[in-house]
Design an enzyme around this catalytic site. Structure first.
Site, PDB file in Angstrom:
ATOM      1  N   ILE A 142     -92.362  -7.247   7.430  1.00  0.00           N
ATOM      2  CA  ILE A 142     -93.681  -7.178   7.563  1.00  0.00           C
ATOM      3  C   ILE A 142     -94.295  -6.821   6.276  1.00  0.00           C
ATOM      4  O   ILE A 142     -93.819  -6.771   5.214  1.00  0.00           O
ATOM      5  CB  ILE A 142     -93.895  -5.942   8.573  1.00  0.00           C
ATOM      6  CG1 ILE A 142     -93.119  -4.553   7.948  1.00  0.00           C
ATOM      7  CG2 ILE A 142     -93.405  -6.107   9.951  1.00  0.00           C
ATOM      8  CD1 ILE A 142     -93.380  -3.297   8.779  1.00  0.00           C
ATOM      9  N   ASP A 143     -95.572  -7.277   6.296  1.00  0.00           N
ATOM     10  CA  ASP A 143     -96.435  -7.215   5.036  1.00  0.00           C
ATOM     11  C   ASP A 143     -96.332  -5.814   4.312  1.00  0.00           C
ATOM     12  O   ASP A 143     -96.120  -4.775   5.177  1.00  0.00           O
ATOM     13  CB  ASP A 143     -97.778  -7.492   5.214  1.00  0.00           C
ATOM     14  CG  ASP A 143     -98.133  -8.924   5.963  1.00  0.00           C
ATOM     15  OD1 ASP A 143     -97.203  -9.797   5.641  1.00  0.00           O
ATOM     16  OD2 ASP A 143     -99.000  -9.143   6.501  1.00  0.00           O
ATOM     17  N   LYS A 144     -96.466  -5.952   2.900  1.00  0.00           N
ATOM     18  CA  LYS A 144     -96.486  -4.750   2.269  1.00  0.00           C
ATOM     19  C   LYS A 144     -97.103  -3.565   3.041  1.00  0.00           C
ATOM     20  O   LYS A 144     -96.873  -2.455   3.179  1.00  0.00           O
ATOM     21  CB  LYS A 144     -96.824  -4.925   0.871  1.00  0.00           C
ATOM     22  CG  LYS A 144     -97.181  -3.657  -0.248  1.00  0.00           C
ATOM     23  CD  LYS A 144     -97.638  -4.113  -1.405  1.00  0.00           C
ATOM     24  CE  LYS A 144     -98.162  -2.906  -2.141  1.00  0.00           C
ATOM     25  NZ  LYS A 144     -98.712  -3.161  -3.552  1.00  0.00           N
ATOM     26  N   ARG A 248    -103.024 -10.926  11.854  1.00  0.00           N
ATOM     27  CA  ARG A 248    -104.217 -10.938  10.916  1.00  0.00           C
ATOM     28  C   ARG A 248    -104.862 -12.094  11.122  1.00  0.00           C
ATOM     29  O   ARG A 248    -106.256 -12.158  11.170  1.00  0.00           O
ATOM     30  CB  ARG A 248    -103.845 -10.739   9.633  1.00  0.00           C
ATOM     31  CG  ARG A 248    -103.131  -9.450   9.135  1.00  0.00           C
ATOM     32  CD  ARG A 248    -102.579  -9.414   8.023  1.00  0.00           C
ATOM     33  NE  ARG A 248    -103.518  -9.310   6.874  1.00  0.00           N
ATOM     34  CZ  ARG A 248    -102.961  -9.465   5.560  1.00  0.00           C
ATOM     35  NH1 ARG A 248    -101.481  -9.614   5.118  1.00  0.00           N
ATOM     36  NH2 ARG A 248    -103.986  -9.490   4.716  1.00  0.00           N
TER      37      ARG A 248
END
Length: 320
Positions: A142-144, A248
């Site tokens: 998962i993104d930062k 997103r």
């Protein structure tokens, strides 16, 4: 640097019509299919002196391939005593609740201080090696700046079993997102293929359906409006597929980008002042639910994580 072991493989006629990674795994039983998939994508598999980078291509049977396998070497990542919120762990895998701001694995610009560094310390090096030295144990990311749940493999058997479930889209993933504006419909589905943007390599973009096989991957997000807020909404997103930046990009594509998203959002628009006052500097996205079948015990596991304080405070501030 370690050396390279070269393996020459000639497929059998019976392999005709098989995927390349499956055929090679059958022909070279000492290498797992996931390991071969990674080698193919890295350019380590050649046919006729040219790299073959697509593990899904169908083979004719009787072709010859050369596989360059790097000799095992110790992971260069350092074990670091970084606090982890572990919600489940056994000898095969663990599930962690990642805070926003923590990078999953080392890469340019983030060579340490990552989830992998924390895992190496927590697991004392006992992590699946399929992801290579840079990503031991990492099955998905998962993104930062996205918070929430992800599963980590401690053994190769667990890694392969989980990877198969991700490929079959049988992993349950539910995200909570605070989006700009209020969707008119109460729920919907975005079925739009995604690929790396040809104009900005740091961004993901929706591509035409005709480009699906050439450069895009099918991506499906089912969303549902949970709460109407002040010119915003809390939305639940259930992923049928799991592509980079999927939620997103998909929510932005229907006119409702995530609040705080620096890449796909509307910086400085209606909620700019509120976000600045609260120093909310990330996309409002949280991986709230994760469910899968344990790859070894075959029991069904499901985990939930509440919204973290920063998102909860933003949600409260937008309440109407």
């Amino acid at each position: 640097m370690g050396g390279i072991q070269t393996i020459d493989v000639r497929l059998a006629p019976a392999h005709a019509g098989w995927r390349l990674d499956r055929a090679l795994a059958d022909a070279v039983p000492t290498l797992s299919r996931e390991r071969l998939k990674a080698l193919i994508r890295s350019g380590a598999v050649e046919a006729g002196g040219k790299p073959v980078r697509d593990p899904a291509i169908k083979v004719r049977g009787e072709e010859a391939f050369r596989v360059a396998v790097p000799e095992p070497r110790q992971a260069h990542n350092a074990a670091q005593d970084i606090p982890l919120k572990v919600v489940f762990e056994d000898e095969h895998l663990l599930v962690v609740d990642k805070p926003a701001g923590l990078v999953v694995h080392p890469a340019a610009g983030n060579l340490d201080g990552t989830l992998v560094n924390a895992l190496l310390h927590h697991c004392q090096g006992s992590l699946s090696g399929i992801g290579g030295v840079a990503r031991p144990g990492i099955v998905h990311r998962i993104d930062k700046d996205t918070s929430g749940l992800l599963v980590v493999a401690k053994t190769d058997v667990a890694h392969e079993g989980l990877a198969k479930q991700f490929a079959a889209h049988s992993i349950e993933r539910r995200y909570l997102a605070i989006v700009d504006g209020v969707p008119k419909a109460s729920q919907g589905t975005v079925d739009a293929p995604l690929a790396r943007s040809p104009h900005n390599r740091k961004k993901i973009a929706i591509v035409e359906a005709k480009d699906l096989n050439r450069r895009g991957k099918r991506a499906v997000t089912h969303w549902r409006r949970l709460n109407v807020l002040d010119d915003a909404a809390l939305v639940e997103c259930r992923l049928e597929t799991g592509r980079t930046h999927q939620v997103r990009v998909h929510m932005a594509s229907i006119g409702h980008p995530l609040l705080g998203d620096p890449v796909y959002g509307r910086s400085g628009k209606t909620h700019g002042k509120l976000l600045k006052e609260r120093q909310f500097q990330r996309q409002a996205l949280h991986a709230a639910e994760l469910g899968f079948t344990h790859p070894v015990t075959k029991s069904r596991l499901s985990f939930a994580s509440p919204m973290p304080p920063d998102m909860q405070e933003l949600f409260n501030a937008l309440g109407v």
